[in-house]
Design a protein around this motif. Structure first.
Motif, PDB file in Angstrom:
ATOM      1  N   SER A 148      71.628  79.936  32.694  1.00  0.00           N
ATOM      2  CA  SER A 148      71.873  81.369  32.579  1.00  0.00           C
ATOM      3  C   SER A 148      72.766  81.803  33.718  1.00  0.00           C
ATOM      4  O   SER A 148      73.125  81.002  34.594  1.00  0.00           O
ATOM      5  N   CYS A 149      73.124  83.083  33.742  1.00  0.00           N
ATOM      6  CA  CYS A 149      73.929  83.634  34.821  1.00  0.00           C
ATOM      7  C   CYS A 149      73.354  84.985  35.211  1.00  0.00           C
ATOM      8  O   CYS A 149      72.739  85.677  34.396  1.00  0.00           O
ATOM      9  N   LEU A 150      73.550  85.357  36.468  1.00  0.00           N
ATOM     10  CA  LEU A 150      73.029  86.614  37.002  1.00  0.00           C
ATOM     11  C   LEU A 150      74.159  87.410  37.634  1.00  0.00           C
ATOM     12  O   LEU A 150      74.912  86.881  38.461  1.00  0.00           O
ATOM     13  N   PHE A 151      74.258  88.681  37.252  1.00  0.00           N
ATOM     14  CA  PHE A 151      75.165  89.606  37.899  1.00  0.00           C
ATOM     15  C   PHE A 151      74.379  90.401  38.942  1.00  0.00           C
ATOM     16  O   PHE A 151      73.145  90.355  38.963  1.00  0.00           O
ATOM     17  N   PRO A 152      75.051  91.119  39.824  1.00  0.00           N
ATOM     18  CA  PRO A 152      74.312  91.907  40.827  1.00  0.00           C
ATOM     19  C   PRO A 152      73.294  92.835  40.170  1.00  0.00           C
ATOM     20  O   PRO A 152      73.618  93.579  39.241  1.00  0.00           O
ATOM     21  N   GLY A 153      72.067  92.775  40.668  1.00  0.00           N
ATOM     22  CA  GLY A 153      70.991  93.582  40.118  1.00  0.00           C
ATOM     23  C   GLY A 153      70.200  92.916  39.021  1.00  0.00           C
ATOM     24  O   GLY A 153      69.148  93.422  38.634  1.00  0.00           O
ATOM     25  N   ASP A 154      70.664  91.786  38.491  1.00  0.00           N
ATOM     26  CA  ASP A 154      69.919  91.079  37.456  1.00  0.00           C
ATOM     27  C   ASP A 154      68.771  90.294  38.074  1.00  0.00           C
ATOM     28  O   ASP A 154      68.810  89.922  39.251  1.00  0.00           O
ATOM     29  N   ARG A 155      67.763  90.023  37.266  1.00  0.00           N
ATOM     30  CA  ARG A 155      66.635  89.236  37.732  1.00  0.00           C
ATOM     31  C   ARG A 155      66.474  87.982  36.885  1.00  0.00           C
ATOM     32  O   ARG A 155      66.906  87.911  35.735  1.00  0.00           O
ATOM     33  N   LEU A 156      65.842  86.998  37.476  1.00  0.00           N
ATOM     34  CA  LEU A 156      65.572  85.726  36.819  1.00  0.00           C
ATOM     35  C   LEU A 156      64.070  85.573  36.663  1.00  0.00           C
ATOM     36  O   LEU A 156      63.312  85.813  37.606  1.00  0.00           O
TER      37      LEU A 156
END
Length: 1005
Positions: free
Chosen positions: A530-538
């Motif tokens: 997956s990928c995360l942008f600023p503010g995203d959570r895993l």
């Protein structure tokens, strides 16, 4: 306009009471909403309840009471549902010829629709809905919680008593569900509103606020940690907008592990396992321990609720990371509508904007252009690097774009794009430009949802005729943004705005690796990168089953690594790849990768366990190659899905100083955390140490997060201790059951179901098979967890209640926190669960009465304190306060706790086992009356299939009750109603128990 709908008029019934009770733990939300509606008509109506769900939410329970009728739902295989409620509809959810509503692929995930049948005139309807949700994070790591609009509608007194839908939702054949969902929920009268939010964090809170209403934040009196608070409204609800709560953690960017224990002890699980058909069949020829472990591993997706679930939460601080725009990587794909409706001004606006966008990209990017109509055309066979040659080709291609490709078919080009192999370090960024609508909107949205972990979509709706649901839905499921272009408005500013959002620091190629002792069987989710942008959570889950009792000589220092890696090019799939590791050793392979695991000194003799917490970003050696799942050289031999080794663990220094958080926890603390079933267990890693610090105590499990940040390898990790959660919930803990103790289990089950669905789709696409194997896995998990998949559906069950009560509004809080299939056999392994009534009827006296004693409690599997606290006689509750050593539960709590009692053995209460118990029973008419009423209720609710056998026994008991003068001025009907209410709650936990109106009239004997 969702809510309870009058089907004949397609108008909303007024809401009179709304009670919301919820709990936030980490990035999850468990919510139970109790809603009371009123049918103000003087004639019967047919009701339909419509409840929209947020993205990432699942329904875990539903129940409605209309007079003496109770409606519940049960998950069933779609292929085995004979009479489906939803029919006679088109793909947009529009009823045809007066038919019912049908849900498309997207609406099945996001809308709960229940037919409540005929509602009598002037009747009160009580509805209870329970959901579990994964919350999205705010840009700085905060969390937002909002009350559902259905539960907190705006009051508009100028409307009619029933709010009808606006003309925009009307069609020639009925009401469009998609358009109706866009209507604002409005109530015609003031209603009673209660809001209760409990926050249980693995961290201290930096603050809690509400931009919508004044709130109170108080410490939970029953909490054992300062991280727990309760939020309520400080003033009367004003009916103007939903309640919005913002939660700010003090450590928003640290990885956290939260653990939820299973509902069975190891002994109970062994007994459960030995009764399963697959175990019985597999062990006929081989009953060795190795075979048992193999069976456990194969059926772990069926037993999620019975084992601990570990949840990893992580929101990295990417907004503070600055990078050169020239180094920003991404795969930019522009999907342009070239259907006939785009001709003229619209296509020229797109061409002008595309020139600007193409010029705005940077050399590190990849890009492609796809035009679609009835068919689709691509500029490149695969996305190309951004350079002079490719840019020139793209600009020339844009000049020649015409709106000459027929109709509008987005599904085919979108499917082609999503099937393309991911490029390492390049998040997939899709820009969709369209002015029309499609007939399969739900299928298009669901397709993108299944790939949303590594694809982000930015949508642009052009003109007035664009389908808003399509534009908004694609952006919502992929965490992108949606823009609409009005007449005369320029497209370029909106596209550049979205392009800037996509050109930011992105953490790509993310993988989670788990380190567990070799005696544990693990099921991981989600599968894939997956990928995360600023503010995203895993969020990552692992279901843990302890099999140490099946290992003759387990090595306590031996560990396995489990990684959630999956290839996009292959339909084959595995849940995990395990790599054994010996403690204190360093292993390497031919490619120079190294694995480190070091054990610490033995601290078993220490009376206290020390646990640490920190996170660290580790800079890798840039000369070394970091393998990712999309890298062809990372696969091994015949199976492209298995990674041979983990990421390199070298070069662990960082220029910034790390911070360690030290917590001292008594070793005896975990068994005491019965009400609060989550505990943060910490691990420390010195940022300046060239090697890992030894893990102390029992923190021998670890979650490792790795990825690429602007092409640079990054790494975080957190350690935790699983041992305290392997024993399951003890008998005492089940008596005082927590309201929210299965949220992680529900969400883990939902994530695993989505993995199976994706695997089934890939198997069909690549191997041209049916995908039936993974479909069955998804169905098994769906039925075991009572969570919908796309292969299952809710089947409505209509049952009779023996008394009309306000059960759902009085005892609803926490009533549905447990899935309906909890006690039932997993994955449809149905057996005859009718309870043996012989132990109960053997206790009946010759006169027909029963005594209120421990033998009765054992026979009906309900403890004495529950019986007395639910008794209608005041003397029982008063006596209990003097006889019990510890303070009793309140009557309300005892009601919703009693549902769990049916699962555990009840210990005999010593003070009831005295020689004079019979004499005291005769002198206690309240006890005999209550015990007899309870015995009758148990027979009706738990052994209805044997009614012919115990009919005379029940008639004798009923005659005895009729002859009695009921103490304390009560009437017999009230006593029977109280007994029936107790078993209505217990009935909820067992899907095989039916409520029947049994007629054993003594006069007819």
């Amino acid at each position: 306009m969702p809510g309870l709908i009058n089907k004949s008029k397609w108008s909303a019934l007024p809401l009179s009471i709304s009670d919301i009770s919820s709990c936030v733990r980490g990035y999850t939300l468990a919510m139970t909403a109790s809603l009371t509606y009123e049918n103000i008509e003087d004639h019967p109506i047919e009701g339909i309840f419509i409840y929209p769900l947020d993205e990432g939410s699942v329904v875990v329970g539903f129940e409605a009471m209309i007079g003496s009728q109770i409606i519940t739902v049960q998950v069933k295989d779609k292929t085995k549902i004979d009479d489906c409620f939803f029919d006679c509809c088109n793909a947009n959810g529009t009823p045809q010829n007066g038919g019912h509503i049908v849900l498309d692929e997207d609406q099945e995930r996001t809308v709960l629709v229940v037919s409540l049948g005929v509602i009598p005139p002037l009747e009160t309807i009580n509805i209870l809905v329970s959901t579990s949700s994964e919350l999205r994070t705010l840009p700085k790591g905060g969390i937002r919680v909002t009350s559902p609009p259905v539960c907190s509608p705006r009051v508009q007194r100028s409307v009619k008593e029933e709010q009808a839908f606006s003309p925009s939702t009307q069609t020639a054949s009925g009401v469009c569900l998609a358009a109706m969902l866009e209507e604002e929920t409005i109530n015609s009268i003031d209603y009673e509103f209660n809001f209760h939010l409990e926050i249980r964090g693995p961290y201290l809170l930096a603050g809690v606020e509400s931009p919508s209403h004044a709130i109170r934040a108080d410490a939970d009196p029953s909490a054992r940690s300062a991280t727990n608070i309760v939020v309520t409204l400080a003033d009367k609800y004003t009916y103007d907008c939903p309640v919005e709560i913002l939660i700010y953690p003090s450590e928003p960017h640290l990885p956290h592990v939260l653990i939820e224990d299973g509902d069975m002890t190891p002994e109970e699980y062994d007994e459960h396992l030995k009764g399963r058909s697959d175990y019985i069949k597999a062990t006929k020829k081989d009953c060795s321990n190795e075979k048992t472990v193999d069976i456990i591993r194969k059926r772990l997706h069926k037993d999620i609720l019975h084992n601990p679930v570990v949840m990893l939460n992580f929101c990295p601080n990417l907004s503070s990371t600055t990078s050169d725009l020239r180094s920003i990587q991404g795969e930019f794909i522009f999907l342009i509508d070239r259907s006939g409706s785009m001709s003229g001004v619209n296509i020229n606006r797109v061409k002008d904007a595309m020139v600007v966008i193409l010029k705005s990209l940077f050399p590190a990017c990849l890009f492609n252009i796809v035009g679609f109509g009835s068919k689709f055309k691509t500029l490149f066979v695969t996305s190309q690097s951004y350079n002079e040659e490719s840019l020139a080709l793209a600009c020339e291609h844009v000049k020649k774009i015409r709106a000459d490709m027929g109709g509008t078919n987005i599904l085919a080009p979108l499917n082609w794009i999503l099937r393309q192999p991911m490029q390492r370090g390049h998040p997939r960024l899709l820009f969709l430009l369209t002015d029309g609508a499609v007939s399969n909107t739900g299928k298009v949205i669901e397709l993108l949802r299944s790939h949303a972990r590594f694809t982000r979509c930015y949508t642009f709706g052009i003109g007035q005729g664009v389908c808003r649901r399509l534009v908004l839905g694609l952006a919502a499921v992929s965490r992108g943004t949606a823009e609409f272009l009005a007449e005369g408005e320029r497209l370029q500013p909106k596209m550049i705005k979205s392009l800037k959002k996509s050109m930011t620091s992105v953490l790509t190629d993310i993988s989670i690796e788990w380190l567990y002792p070799e005696t544990k069987e693990i099921l991981l989710s989600p599968v894939g990168v997956s990928c995360l942008f600023p503010g995203d959570r895993l969020i990552g889950y692992s279901v843990v089953c302890d099999t140490s009792r099946y290992h003759s000589n387990p090595k306590s220092d031996k560990r396995k690594r489990y990684s959630m890696m999956r290839s996009n090019e292959s339909a084959s799939s595995v849940f995990y790849h395990s790599q054994e590791e010996d403690a204190g050793k360093v292993s390497s392979d031919g490619q120079g990768q190294m694995i480190f695991f070091c054990t610490g000194t033995d601290t078993a003799t220490s009376p206290r366990r020390r646990a640490y917490s920190t996170n660290q970003i580790v800079d890798y050696n840039p000369m070394k190659k970091a393998y990712t799942p999309s890298d062809p050289s990372s696969v091994v031999g015949k199976n492209p899905l298995r990674r041979a080794k983990v990421q390199e663990l070298i070069g662990q220094t960082h220029p910034d100083h790390g911070i360690s958080f030290h917590y001292m926890l008594p070793s005896s603390l975990a068994p005491l955390l019965n009400f609060i079933t989550i505990l943060m267990l910490w691990f420390s890693l010195d940022p300046h140490a060239p090697e890992f610090k030894a893990s102390h105590g029992k923190g021998d499990c670890k979650a490792v997060i790795s990825g690429l940040l602007c092409g640079k390898p990054m790494r975080w990790e957190v350690a935790f201790d699983i041992q305290p959660y392997l024993k399951g919930r003890e008998r005492e803990e089940k008596v005082h059951e927590d309201l929210w103790n299965e949220t992680f289990h529900h969400l883990a089950g939902s994530s695993i179901i989505q993995d199976f669905e994706h695997m089934a789709d890939k198997e069909c696409e690549i191997e041209h098979g049916s995908g039936r194997r993974y479909q069955l896995y998804a169905i098994h998990t769906s039925k075991a967890c009572n969570i919908l998949s796309k292969y299952t559906a809710f089947a409505w069950q209509f049952k009779l209640s023996l008394s009309r009560t306000r059960l759902l509004t009085k005892a609803a809080r926490g009533f549905m926190s447990r899935s309906q299939s909890k006690i039932s056999n997993s994955v449809g392994e149905s057996e005859n669960d009718n309870k043996d009534y012989i132990p109960l009827v053997s206790l009946q006296l010759s006169c027909g009465a029963f005594m209120l004693d421990s033998a009765l409690c054992d026979a009906i599997n309900v403890p004495m304190d529950k019986l007395k606290w639910t008794s209608p006689f005041t003397s029982h509750r008063i006596s209990l306060t003097h006889e019990l050593v510890s303070p009793p539960l309140s009557p309300i709590n005892s009601l919703h706790d009693s549902g769990r009692e049916s699962e555990s053995e009840i210990a005999e209460t010593p003070w009831l086992s005295s020689p004079g118990i019979l004499q005291r029973a005769v002198q206690d008419p309240e006890g005999m009356v209550w015990a007899t009423a309870v015995a009758l209720a148990w027979l009706e609710h738990s052994s209805a299939s044997y009614f012919i056998e115990w009919e005379l026994i029940a008639a004798k008991a009923s005659m005895w009750l009729d002859e009695q003068i009921i103490p304390e001025g009560r009437d017999l009907a009230a006593v029977k109603a109280a007994a029936n209410q107790l078993f209505i709650i217990l009935r909820h936990w067992d899907e095989n128990l039916q409520l029947n109106m049994l007629c054993y009239n003594p006069n007819s004997m």
